[in-house]
Motif scaffolding. Structure first.
Motif, PDB file in Angstrom:
ATOM      1  N   ILE A 179     -24.717  27.865 -16.444  1.00 55.98           N
ATOM      2  CA  ILE A 179     -23.894  26.902 -14.955  1.00 55.98           C
ATOM      3  C   ILE A 179     -22.109  27.257 -16.582  1.00 55.98           C
ATOM      4  O   ILE A 179     -21.790  26.537 -16.202  1.00 55.98           O
ATOM      5  N   VAL A 180     -21.526  27.570 -14.539  1.00 50.22           N
ATOM      6  CA  VAL A 180     -19.980  28.046 -14.830  1.00 50.22           C
ATOM      7  C   VAL A 180     -19.465  27.415 -13.375  1.00 50.22           C
ATOM      8  O   VAL A 180     -19.491  28.001 -12.360  1.00 50.22           O
ATOM      9  N   SER A 181     -19.306  26.084 -13.671  1.00 51.72           N
ATOM     10  CA  SER A 181     -18.931  25.005 -12.525  1.00 51.72           C
ATOM     11  C   SER A 181     -17.692  24.973 -12.569  1.00 51.72           C
ATOM     12  O   SER A 181     -16.068  24.493 -13.518  1.00 51.72           O
ATOM     13  N   GLY A 182     -16.812  24.860 -11.251  1.00 49.06           N
ATOM     14  CA  GLY A 182     -15.348  23.793 -10.983  1.00 49.06           C
ATOM     15  C   GLY A 182     -15.823  22.376 -10.885  1.00 49.06           C
ATOM     16  O   GLY A 182     -14.648  21.020 -11.287  1.00 49.06           O
ATOM     17  N   GLY A 205     -17.202  23.538 -16.963  1.00 46.16           N
ATOM     18  CA  GLY A 205     -17.477  23.058 -16.524  1.00 46.16           C
ATOM     19  C   GLY A 205     -16.022  22.666 -16.363  1.00 46.16           C
ATOM     20  O   GLY A 205     -15.165  22.980 -17.488  1.00 46.16           O
ATOM     21  N   SER A 206     -15.324  22.362 -15.970  1.00 43.88           N
ATOM     22  CA  SER A 206     -13.246  21.471 -15.380  1.00 43.88           C
ATOM     23  C   SER A 206     -13.136  20.554 -16.352  1.00 43.88           C
ATOM     24  O   SER A 206     -14.797  20.002 -17.087  1.00 43.88           O
ATOM     25  N   THR A 207     -12.846  20.726 -17.391  1.00 40.16           N
ATOM     26  CA  THR A 207     -12.403  19.223 -18.232  1.00 40.16           C
ATOM     27  C   THR A 207     -10.835  18.378 -18.093  1.00 40.16           C
ATOM     28  O   THR A 207     -10.160  19.077 -17.681  1.00 40.16           O
ATOM     29  N   GLY A 233     -11.632  29.982  -9.986  1.00 35.13           N
ATOM     30  CA  GLY A 233     -10.971  31.561  -9.662  1.00 35.13           C
ATOM     31  C   GLY A 233     -11.472  32.254 -11.277  1.00 35.13           C
ATOM     32  O   GLY A 233     -11.845  32.345 -11.604  1.00 35.13           O
ATOM     33  N   PRO A 234     -10.069  32.798 -11.166  1.00 34.77           N
ATOM     34  CA  PRO A 234      -9.914  33.863 -12.486  1.00 34.77           C
ATOM     35  C   PRO A 234     -10.466  32.672 -13.929  1.00 34.77           C
ATOM     36  O   PRO A 234     -10.871  33.411 -14.596  1.00 34.77           O
ATOM     37  N   LEU A 235      -9.831  32.068 -14.008  1.00 34.11           N
ATOM     38  CA  LEU A 235     -10.227  30.594 -15.312  1.00 34.11           C
ATOM     39  C   LEU A 235     -11.359  30.822 -15.584  1.00 34.11           C
ATOM     40  O   LEU A 235     -11.998  30.375 -16.643  1.00 34.11           O
ATOM     41  N   LYS A 236     -12.541  30.806 -14.417  1.00 36.55           N
ATOM     42  CA  LYS A 236     -13.797  31.008 -14.973  1.00 36.55           C
ATOM     43  C   LYS A 236     -14.486  32.233 -16.057  1.00 36.55           C
ATOM     44  O   LYS A 236     -14.963  32.390 -16.934  1.00 36.55           O
ATOM     45  N   ILE A 237     -13.301  33.392 -15.267  1.00 35.77           N
ATOM     46  CA  ILE A 237     -13.498  33.968 -16.340  1.00 35.77           C
ATOM     47  C   ILE A 237     -13.242  34.099 -17.706  1.00 35.77           C
ATOM     48  O   ILE A 237     -13.989  34.567 -19.161  1.00 35.77           O
ATOM     49  N   VAL A 238     -12.511  33.075 -18.003  1.00 38.29           N
ATOM     50  CA  VAL A 238     -11.413  32.500 -19.711  1.00 38.29           C
ATOM     51  C   VAL A 238     -12.776  31.855 -20.201  1.00 38.29           C
ATOM     52  O   VAL A 238     -12.693  31.903 -20.639  1.00 38.29           O
ATOM     53  N   SER A 239     -13.262  31.357 -19.052  1.00 41.55           N
ATOM     54  CA  SER A 239     -13.894  30.081 -19.865  1.00 41.55           C
ATOM     55  C   SER A 239     -15.179  30.444 -20.710  1.00 41.55           C
ATOM     56  O   SER A 239     -16.402  30.482 -21.363  1.00 41.55           O
TER      57      SER A 239
END
Length: 326
Positions: A179-182, A205-207, A233-239
């Motif tokens: 799961i890759v979530s905001g 997820g967001s932290t 957004g693009p930060l999902k790729i970074v994560s």
């Protein structure tokens, strides 16, 4: 008279049984059509060692958004509904701004209109100065008791049955599912394994800020104000790169915040698949896309065809939306 199966009989038995197993529908809540066929064909191809598109198991990674992809997200993200419940219990001295006051009064429209600032004000009343253990216990209690204002269903019952089947089908085919979530990392980890079969270590997820307290006696992590990582957004790729270390071969989302993740996934070498859930079902759920304040889908609609993504029409592609419901 008892009948015993001997090793010599096994080939004949397999010939009789395997066709029926092959015919079993891995996605029974999906209607027959292009999208279902495309997903099944992709999964079969990448997991079949004799296929030209075979992908080794360690590279079979699928990433899923959560809100609006695995469960509902209207009229507001479910984590925000939890935060509103808890913000209503805030002490007067904590209400140091108009946004704090709006959050404490349950005025979700004012909070959402303020964008990230409004969400941060809400979370500052509900997600801080609490240990992770206490937070997770409280979230579990809320999920066991709180109900959605429109459907009357428990929030954890508003998961999408077709997506549960897809998660299970992928894992049965040797995929690792993430799961890759905001949404908040610790909020989702509370229920992800029980509800989706996704273990805590596979949740991204967001932290927000964390602080270690009582290190010498009883070490505990506490949620605090501090640097916030909004995993969208693009930060999902970074994560994904930081957490998984390789590009997935399948990405599933529902909003423009997921589009960068789908682009990055499907632009890689070899067989790839991007999937967008389009909320078209006003009768069984909620119909929304370009003009929605939650889960806006505009760029994704514009790019899906050219990029070869599967655009799931909830109204026509899904036989049912929620478990045990139409």
């Amino acid at each position: 008279m008892k009948t015993f199966i001997t090793p010599r009989m096994l080939p004949a038995l397999l010939v009789a049984v395997l066709p029926s197993l092959a015919q079993a529908d891995p996605l029974p809540s999906w209607n027959a059509g292009h999208n279902k066929s495309a997903i099944v064909d992709f999964v079969e191809a990448v997991s079949d060692p004799t296929s030209d598109d075979f992908v080794p198991q360690q590279q079979r990674i699928a990433v899923f958004d959560n809100d609006g992809t695995l469960w509902g997200e209207q009229p507001a993200y479910f984590q925000l509904m939890y935060a509103l419940d808890r913000a209503s219990e805030a002490e007067p001295e904590q209400l140091t701004s108009e946004l704090h006051q709006a959050a404490a009064e349950g005025d979700i429209e004012t909070v959402l209109e303020a964008g990230e600032e409004g969400i941060q004000a809400l979370l500052s009343l509900s997600h801080q100065d609490v240990s992770l253990d206490e937070f997770e216990e409280d979230v579990s209690d809320w999920l066991s008791n709180a109900t959605h204002p429109d459907t009357g269903r428990f929030y954890a019952d508003m998961i999408y049955q077709p997506m549960l089947e897809l998660l299970s089908y992928l894992r049965d085919s040797g995929f690792s599912t993430y799961i890759v979530s905001g949404g908040g990392l610790h909020f989702i980890r509370t229920f992800a394994e029980d509800v989706y079969g996704v273990p805590p270590q596979n949740v991204i997820g967001s932290t927000g800020g964390l602080e270690v307290k009582d290190l010498d006696s009883d070490p505990s992590l506490y949620k605090q104000e501090g640097d916030t990582w909004i995993n969208d957004g693009p930060l999902k790729i970074v994560s994904i790169e930081r957490h998984i270390g390789q590009r997935p071969i399948m990405a599933v989302g529902n909003s423009d915040g997921d589009v960068p993740m789908l682009i990055w996934t499907t632009q890689g070498d070899g067989p790839r698949m991007g999937v967008l859930v389009h909320h078209t079902d006003a009768e069984r759920e909620v119909a929304y896309d370009r003009d929605s304040h939650i889960g806006r889908l505009a760029d994704g609609l514009d790019q899906a065809e050219d990029r070869g993504w599967q655009l799931i029409d909830m109204a026509s592609d899904w036989q049912r939306v929620y478990p045990q419901a139409p």
